[in-house]
Enzyme design. Sequence first.
Site, PDB file in Angstrom:
ATOM      1  N   ILE A  21    -149.025 -16.492  62.379  1.00 50.46           N
ATOM      2  CA  ILE A  21    -148.019 -16.894  61.388  1.00 50.46           C
ATOM      3  C   ILE A  21    -148.193 -16.065  60.117  1.00 50.46           C
ATOM      4  O   ILE A  21    -147.227 -15.524  59.559  1.00 50.46           O
ATOM      5  CB  ILE A  21    -148.110 -18.409  61.099  1.00 50.46           C
ATOM      6  CG1 ILE A  21    -147.667 -19.189  62.345  1.00 50.46           C
ATOM      7  CG2 ILE A  21    -147.258 -18.796  59.890  1.00 50.46           C
ATOM      8  CD1 ILE A  21    -147.754 -20.704  62.220  1.00 50.46           C
ATOM      9  N   GLU A  61    -159.191 -13.141  55.451  1.00 50.71           N
ATOM     10  CA  GLU A  61    -159.533 -13.886  56.676  1.00 50.71           C
ATOM     11  C   GLU A  61    -161.024 -14.194  56.674  1.00 50.71           C
ATOM     12  O   GLU A  61    -161.845 -13.327  56.411  1.00 50.71           O
ATOM     13  CB  GLU A  61    -159.131 -13.052  57.907  1.00 50.71           C
ATOM     14  CG  GLU A  61    -159.700 -13.506  59.235  1.00 50.71           C
ATOM     15  CD  GLU A  61    -159.342 -14.941  59.635  1.00 50.71           C
ATOM     16  OE1 GLU A  61    -158.149 -15.279  59.666  1.00 50.71           O
ATOM     17  OE2 GLU A  61    -160.288 -15.719  59.923  1.00 50.71           O
ATOM     18  N   HIS A  66    -136.910   3.597  85.741  1.00 49.34           N
ATOM     19  CA  HIS A  66    -137.271   4.707  84.855  1.00 49.34           C
ATOM     20  C   HIS A  66    -136.062   5.108  84.036  1.00 49.34           C
ATOM     21  O   HIS A  66    -134.964   5.210  84.588  1.00 49.34           O
ATOM     22  CB  HIS A  66    -137.743   5.911  85.674  1.00 49.34           C
ATOM     23  CG  HIS A  66    -138.022   7.110  84.814  1.00 49.34           C
ATOM     24  ND1 HIS A  66    -139.154   7.186  84.033  1.00 49.34           N
ATOM     25  CD2 HIS A  66    -137.298   8.231  84.572  1.00 49.34           C
ATOM     26  CE1 HIS A  66    -139.122   8.332  83.356  1.00 49.34           C
ATOM     27  NE2 HIS A  66    -138.009   8.990  83.662  1.00 49.34           N
ATOM     28  N   THR A  77    -144.490 -35.508  67.880  1.00 45.94           N
ATOM     29  CA  THR A  77    -144.279 -35.374  66.427  1.00 45.94           C
ATOM     30  C   THR A  77    -144.792 -34.059  65.855  1.00 45.94           C
ATOM     31  O   THR A  77    -144.719 -33.846  64.645  1.00 45.94           O
ATOM     32  CB  THR A  77    -144.924 -36.565  65.694  1.00 45.94           C
ATOM     33  OG1 THR A  77    -146.262 -36.728  66.190  1.00 45.94           O
ATOM     34  CG2 THR A  77    -144.147 -37.848  65.948  1.00 45.94           C
TER      35      THR A  77
END
Length: 462
Positions: free
Chosen positions: A180, A199, A441, A139
């Site tokens: 995210i 943050e 390369h 779920t």
Amino acid sequence: MDSFDVIVIGSGPGGYVCAIRAAQLGMKVACVEKRATLGGVCLNIGCIPSKALLQSTENFHAAQADLASHGVMIEGIKLDLARMQQRKAEVVSANVKGVEFLFKKNKVTWLKGAAKLAGPGQIDVEGTLYGAKHIVIATGSESVPLPGVTVDEKHIVTSTGALELQQVPEHLVVIGGGYIGLELGSVWHRLGAAVTVVEYLDRIVPGMDAEIAKAFERVLVKQGIKFRLGTKVTGAEATDTGVTLTVEKAAGGAPETLQADVVLVAIGRRPTTAGLGLAEAGVAIDPRGFVTTDAHYATNVAGIYAIGDVTRGPLLAHKAEEEGVALAEILAGQAGHVNYGVIPGVVYTWPEVASIGATEEDLKRDNIAYSVGKFPFTANGRARAIGTTDGFVKILADKTTDRILGAHIIGPDAGGLIAELATAMEFGASAEDVARISHAHPTLSEAVKEAALAVDGRALHI
Ligand SMILES: Cc1cc2nc3c(=O)[nH]c(=O)nc-3n(C[C@H](O)[C@H](O)[C@H](O)COP(=O)(O)OP(=O)(O)OC[C@H]3O[C@@H](n4cnc5c(N)ncnc54)[C@H](O)[C@@H]3O)c2cc1C
């Protein structure tokens, strides 16, 4: 009552892949999904729509800022956000229909509606009972709410609302410096929004190699994204015109306010288990709400299993998929297995950041002696030709055996490049093994070879 060998609850990458693999192995399978379309968070409101917008905004930014340096002169570049959002919807639609097609092809029955456990070997889907030998809980997860910050998906949004904005915000504040928040912050920044990331920790992308995280922060700052690290949000007040956020130093201090048109809450994800009837069925969960399983995805209740975001481990689509395959194979009597030491994690910003295996911090913590090989994209011919020289490849190898223990890349197509190192690690390769492989390369992958050479102090092109 209709009965199945396997009923999977949830059709995200864990659930739908488990259902398909179980059907391939000859089992009679159903998959329950309450959303109007299949594919879970990943296809509907996660990986796929975010990558569609990242691609579109990367194109927009390139047209505005990069193409002129290639001599491609475009005048009158304009943003058609409605078209961009429409394209994203088309990409999502093609993907979710793809899963529906795969279900038909593999004869997996889609049971539409919300499921709950209803006694041994039974589930209830909107009032109808179905029987199953094996029930798989897949779920998934949902955005973690932040106390004091009420999401309205208009001014204060989760990733779901941030994917749906119909106007470019003047100032977007992102709460949370994880992948995210940084991906969606990049999307709106490229379209012209001022973006501030708040943050709590003193670093971004927690869990990733600290040196890579620091380099990543520097690149994003150079692009114009602002960071307020070591800062906590204590409240938010939304009005018709915007949001006033109250922030203070994580360690405590005087409160300050920040004005934003839109605030994105991206502080993490938690398992989706409400209404499933786990407690009534006696299914154990851990203190954070994740369904507890043994190494074979079995819960403490016979016949009930769990995979993907709803259970422990990284909240990543490909981790969920691997678990879906492994569990289906175990249920068919085979030896399903996931190597959790070799699951790549990628941030699809520009440049991309990709990581696999141990970080330097992990190795220090575990007292493992290691060698480091690094190679910058500034010294890679193809990166110069493309015009994206930010970043480097870093390989960590066991000091004694040279076996690759971890690899971390910041740079162009890091997400694609990490696959070689995932393969190498899966086969137990040494850095020397990778260094001796002929890499075409000029490709970005030569930076991987050079980093592998650098583990032994013998990079050629620096
Ligand atoms: C914005 C965003 C970007 C992301 N980008 C990436 C990325 O680039 N790469 C990556 O690897 N991961 C990414 N992820 C994470 C990824 O989406 C998840 O790891 C993945 O979807 C987990 O798959 P899952 O199968 O466990 O569950 P989910 O995809 O969460 O699906 C679970 C499904 O179960 C259904 N369901 C729940 N309860 C019930 C019920 N009772 N009855 C019936 N159905 C139910 C839900 O409706 C849902 O469709 C991203 C996530 C977000 C939010």
